[in-house]
Design a protein around this motif. Structure first.
Motif, PDB file in Angstrom:
ATOM      1  N   MET A   1      29.688  -2.766 -28.097  1.00 12.03           N
ATOM      2  CA  MET A   1      29.178  -4.061 -28.198  1.00 12.03           C
ATOM      3  C   MET A   1      27.909  -4.236 -27.082  1.00 12.03           C
ATOM      4  O   MET A   1      28.053  -3.575 -26.066  1.00 12.03           O
ATOM      5  CB  MET A   1      29.949  -5.452 -28.103  1.00 12.03           C
ATOM      6  CG  MET A   1      30.835  -5.624 -29.378  1.00 12.03           C
ATOM      7  SD  MET A   1      31.494  -7.110 -29.253  1.00 12.03           S
ATOM      8  CE  MET A   1      33.072  -6.668 -29.540  1.00 12.03           C
ATOM      9  N   ARG A   2      26.865  -4.820 -27.419  1.00 10.04           N
ATOM     10  CA  ARG A   2      25.884  -5.002 -26.245  1.00 10.04           C
ATOM     11  C   ARG A   2      25.644  -6.324 -26.031  1.00 10.04           C
ATOM     12  O   ARG A   2      25.037  -7.188 -26.938  1.00 10.04           O
ATOM     13  CB  ARG A   2      24.696  -4.245 -26.774  1.00 10.04           C
ATOM     14  CG  ARG A   2      23.576  -4.303 -25.734  1.00 10.04           C
ATOM     15  CD  ARG A   2      22.509  -3.451 -26.403  1.00 10.04           C
ATOM     16  NE  ARG A   2      21.463  -2.961 -25.083  1.00 10.04           N
ATOM     17  CZ  ARG A   2      20.037  -2.676 -25.415  1.00 10.04           C
ATOM     18  NH1 ARG A   2      19.868  -2.615 -26.772  1.00 10.04           N
ATOM     19  NH2 ARG A   2      19.409  -2.239 -24.486  1.00 10.04           N
ATOM     20  N   TYR A   3      25.933  -6.941 -24.948  1.00  7.28           N
ATOM     21  CA  TYR A   3      25.704  -8.027 -24.528  1.00  7.28           C
ATOM     22  C   TYR A   3      24.650  -8.428 -23.538  1.00  7.28           C
ATOM     23  O   TYR A   3      24.213  -7.461 -22.657  1.00  7.28           O
ATOM     24  CB  TYR A   3      26.974  -8.601 -23.792  1.00  7.28           C
ATOM     25  CG  TYR A   3      28.352  -8.940 -24.503  1.00  7.28           C
ATOM     26  CD1 TYR A   3      28.252 -10.207 -25.108  1.00  7.28           C
ATOM     27  CD2 TYR A   3      29.252  -7.734 -24.689  1.00  7.28           C
ATOM     28  CE1 TYR A   3      29.416 -10.127 -25.859  1.00  7.28           C
ATOM     29  CE2 TYR A   3      30.224  -8.035 -25.154  1.00  7.28           C
ATOM     30  CZ  TYR A   3      30.372  -9.143 -26.001  1.00  7.28           C
ATOM     31  OH  TYR A   3      31.620  -9.199 -26.769  1.00  7.28           O
ATOM     32  N   ALA A   4      23.989  -9.435 -23.665  1.00  7.44           N
ATOM     33  CA  ALA A   4      22.716  -9.819 -22.496  1.00  7.44           C
ATOM     34  C   ALA A   4      23.297 -10.195 -21.503  1.00  7.44           C
ATOM     35  O   ALA A   4      24.564 -10.830 -21.394  1.00  7.44           O
ATOM     36  CB  ALA A   4      22.021 -11.056 -23.271  1.00  7.44           C
ATOM     37  N   VAL A   5      22.732  -9.877 -20.363  1.00  8.76           N
ATOM     38  CA  VAL A   5      23.245 -10.255 -18.901  1.00  8.76           C
ATOM     39  C   VAL A   5      22.157 -10.827 -18.147  1.00  8.76           C
ATOM     40  O   VAL A   5      20.903 -10.171 -18.349  1.00  8.76           O
ATOM     41  CB  VAL A   5      23.974  -8.844 -18.099  1.00  8.76           C
ATOM     42  CG1 VAL A   5      24.156  -8.947 -16.927  1.00  8.76           C
ATOM     43  CG2 VAL A   5      24.989  -8.260 -18.816  1.00  8.76           C
ATOM     44  N   VAL A   6      22.331 -11.763 -17.453  1.00  8.00           N
ATOM     45  CA  VAL A   6      21.285 -12.364 -16.757  1.00  8.00           C
ATOM     46  C   VAL A   6      21.828 -12.108 -15.147  1.00  8.00           C
ATOM     47  O   VAL A   6      22.673 -12.291 -14.794  1.00  8.00           O
ATOM     48  CB  VAL A   6      21.433 -14.215 -16.526  1.00  8.00           C
ATOM     49  CG1 VAL A   6      20.156 -14.611 -15.793  1.00  8.00           C
ATOM     50  CG2 VAL A   6      20.970 -14.427 -18.383  1.00  8.00           C
ATOM     51  N   ILE A   7      20.749 -11.312 -14.495  1.00  3.36           N
ATOM     52  CA  ILE A   7      20.857 -11.156 -13.178  1.00  3.36           C
ATOM     53  C   ILE A   7      20.062 -11.996 -12.255  1.00  3.36           C
ATOM     54  O   ILE A   7      18.899 -12.088 -12.742  1.00  3.36           O
ATOM     55  CB  ILE A   7      20.511  -9.516 -12.921  1.00  3.36           C
ATOM     56  CG1 ILE A   7      21.375  -8.737 -13.758  1.00  3.36           C
ATOM     57  CG2 ILE A   7      20.672  -9.265 -11.414  1.00  3.36           C
ATOM     58  CD1 ILE A   7      21.228  -7.361 -13.578  1.00  3.36           C
ATOM     59  N   GLU A   8      20.497 -12.649 -11.373  1.00  4.17           N
ATOM     60  CA  GLU A   8      19.665 -13.640 -10.289  1.00  4.17           C
ATOM     61  C   GLU A   8      19.840 -13.196  -8.724  1.00  4.17           C
ATOM     62  O   GLU A   8      21.023 -12.629  -8.493  1.00  4.17           O
ATOM     63  CB  GLU A   8      20.131 -14.925 -10.612  1.00  4.17           C
ATOM     64  CG  GLU A   8      20.062 -15.375 -11.780  1.00  4.17           C
ATOM     65  CD  GLU A   8      20.422 -16.812 -12.213  1.00  4.17           C
ATOM     66  OE1 GLU A   8      20.130 -17.484 -13.078  1.00  4.17           O
ATOM     67  OE2 GLU A   8      21.691 -17.149 -11.546  1.00  4.17           O
ATOM     68  N   ARG A   9      18.562 -13.153  -8.235  1.00  2.00           N
ATOM     69  CA  ARG A   9      18.797 -13.045  -6.780  1.00  2.00           C
ATOM     70  C   ARG A   9      19.739 -14.512  -6.313  1.00  2.00           C
ATOM     71  O   ARG A   9      19.171 -15.512  -6.534  1.00  2.00           O
ATOM     72  CB  ARG A   9      17.561 -12.887  -6.150  1.00  2.00           C
ATOM     73  CG  ARG A   9      17.887 -12.800  -4.554  1.00  2.00           C
ATOM     74  CD  ARG A   9      16.597 -11.936  -4.096  1.00  2.00           C
ATOM     75  NE  ARG A   9      16.823 -11.748  -2.750  1.00  2.00           N
ATOM     76  CZ  ARG A   9      16.897 -10.587  -2.155  1.00  2.00           C
ATOM     77  NH1 ARG A   9      16.329  -9.607  -2.790  1.00  2.00           N
ATOM     78  NH2 ARG A   9      17.251 -10.342  -0.906  1.00  2.00           N
TER      79      ARG A   9
END
Length: 68
Positions: A1-9
């Motif tokens: 499965m391919r999940y969206a990931v949010v990366i934040e500073r």
């Protein structure tokens, strides 16, 4: 499965979360490191869901960049 990931500073480090997997988060000192950490966190999270007999959410979120 391919999940969206949010990366934040986040100040002096980076954090990441997966919108489709509530509670699945990671932090690390660099963006590259947090990508690796969130991959591990996703695997661990899914293993935990399966071990508990809970359904594994299908990926439904998506990310796009929008020019404004």
């Amino acid at each position: 499965m391919r999940y969206a990931v949010v990366i934040e500073r986040a100040g002096s480090n980076y954090s990441a979360y997966v919108p489709d997997l509530p509670g699945c988060i990671a932090t690390a000192p660099t963006a590259e490191a947090v990508e690796s950490e969130i991959r591990d966190a996703i695997r661990f999270h899914i293993e935990g869901l399966r071990a508990d007999g809970d359904p594994v959410p299908e990926p439904t979120s998506r990310a796009e960049y929008v020019d404004a």
